[in-house]
Design an enzyme around this catalytic site. Structure first.
Site, PDB file in Angstrom:
ATOM      1  N   LEU A 127     -15.891  47.213  -5.046  1.00 26.59           N
ATOM      2  CA  LEU A 127     -15.434  48.295  -5.916  1.00 26.59           C
ATOM      3  C   LEU A 127     -14.840  49.347  -4.984  1.00 26.59           C
ATOM      4  CD1 LEU A 127     -18.410  48.810  -8.422  1.00 26.59           C
ATOM      5  CD2 LEU A 127     -16.206  47.738  -8.887  1.00 26.59           C
ATOM      6  N   ASP A 128     -13.764  49.970  -5.412  1.00 27.14           N
ATOM      7  CA  ASP A 128     -13.162  51.024  -4.608  1.00 27.14           C
ATOM      8  C   ASP A 128     -14.194  52.106  -4.322  1.00 27.14           C
ATOM      9  OD1 ASP A 128     -10.749  49.694  -4.711  1.00 27.14           O
ATOM     10  OD2 ASP A 128      -9.939  50.932  -6.332  1.00 27.14           O
ATOM     11  N   ARG A 129     -14.051  52.744  -3.184  1.00 27.84           N
ATOM     12  CA  ARG A 129     -15.006  53.771  -2.765  1.00 27.84           C
ATOM     13  C   ARG A 129     -15.270  54.819  -3.853  1.00 27.84           C
ATOM     14  NH1 ARG A 129     -15.873  55.915   2.936  1.00 27.84           N
ATOM     15  NH2 ARG A 129     -17.331  57.594   2.591  1.00 27.84           N
ATOM     16  N   THR A 151     -15.181  54.576  -6.986  1.00 21.05           N
ATOM     17  CA  THR A 151     -15.683  53.962  -8.213  1.00 21.05           C
ATOM     18  C   THR A 151     -17.174  53.672  -8.120  1.00 21.05           C
ATOM     19  OG1 THR A 151     -13.540  52.915  -8.542  1.00 21.05           O
ATOM     20  CG2 THR A 151     -15.383  52.004  -9.780  1.00 21.05           C
TER      21      THR A 151
END
Length: 158
Positions: free
Chosen positions: A65-67, A69
């Protein structure tokens, strides 16, 4: 900000093969140049502590997951589980669902976005590229409007 540790970890599910945890916002999924504590390291620490394992515990990073998120992440506890889950992702058998908040109310309440993405290894970023670009992968996102509150919209994303 205090450092995120294995004691802060929220475990939603765990068996002999997988562990499912909550990733808080602004924690990297895996180590990066920032050297900030990341989820992969925290899950390894959790397993090492819980099962009193000597040495480093095996944990397979199945997806990221993107940082910024926050959300649910699945990690493999064995190499066999990691291989099977990775195969499921490659074959499209692994669904990711999100809730997303945006500013404003959209004109189109539901739809599908299709883009071709390619990773720039040097910059460790992903960009939208033309379909004919070598190495580009199709990414499909379905969205549907849920509700609007005080100028913000909630969407379901798959």
């Amino acid at each position: 900000m205090t450092e995120f540790t294995s004691k802060d970890l929220t475990v939603l599910y765990e068996d002999n093969h997988v562990i499912v945890v909550v990733k808080p916002c602004n924690i990297p999924s895996q180590g990066d140049d920032s050297n900030d504590k990341d989820m992969l390291t925290v899950v390894k620490e959790y397993i090492k502590e819980k099962y009193n394992k000597p040495g480093e515990a095996y944990v397979g990073l199945v997806h990221r997951l993107d940082r910024p998120t926050g959300g649910v992440m699945v990690f493999a506890k064995t190499s066999k589980a990691a291989a099977r889950l990775s195969e499921d992702i490659r074959n499209g058998n692994f669904e990711k669902k999100y809730l997303c908040v945006t500013c404003g109310v959209p004109n189109q309440k539901q739809g599908e976005l299709k883009h071709y993405l390619k990773k720039n290894q040097a910059k460790n970023t992903v960009q939208i590229v033309p379909q004919a670009t070598e190495g580009a992968k199709l990414a499909v996102l379905d969205y549907s409007f849920v509700q609007e509150v005080k100028g913000f919209s909630l969407f379901k994303i798959q």
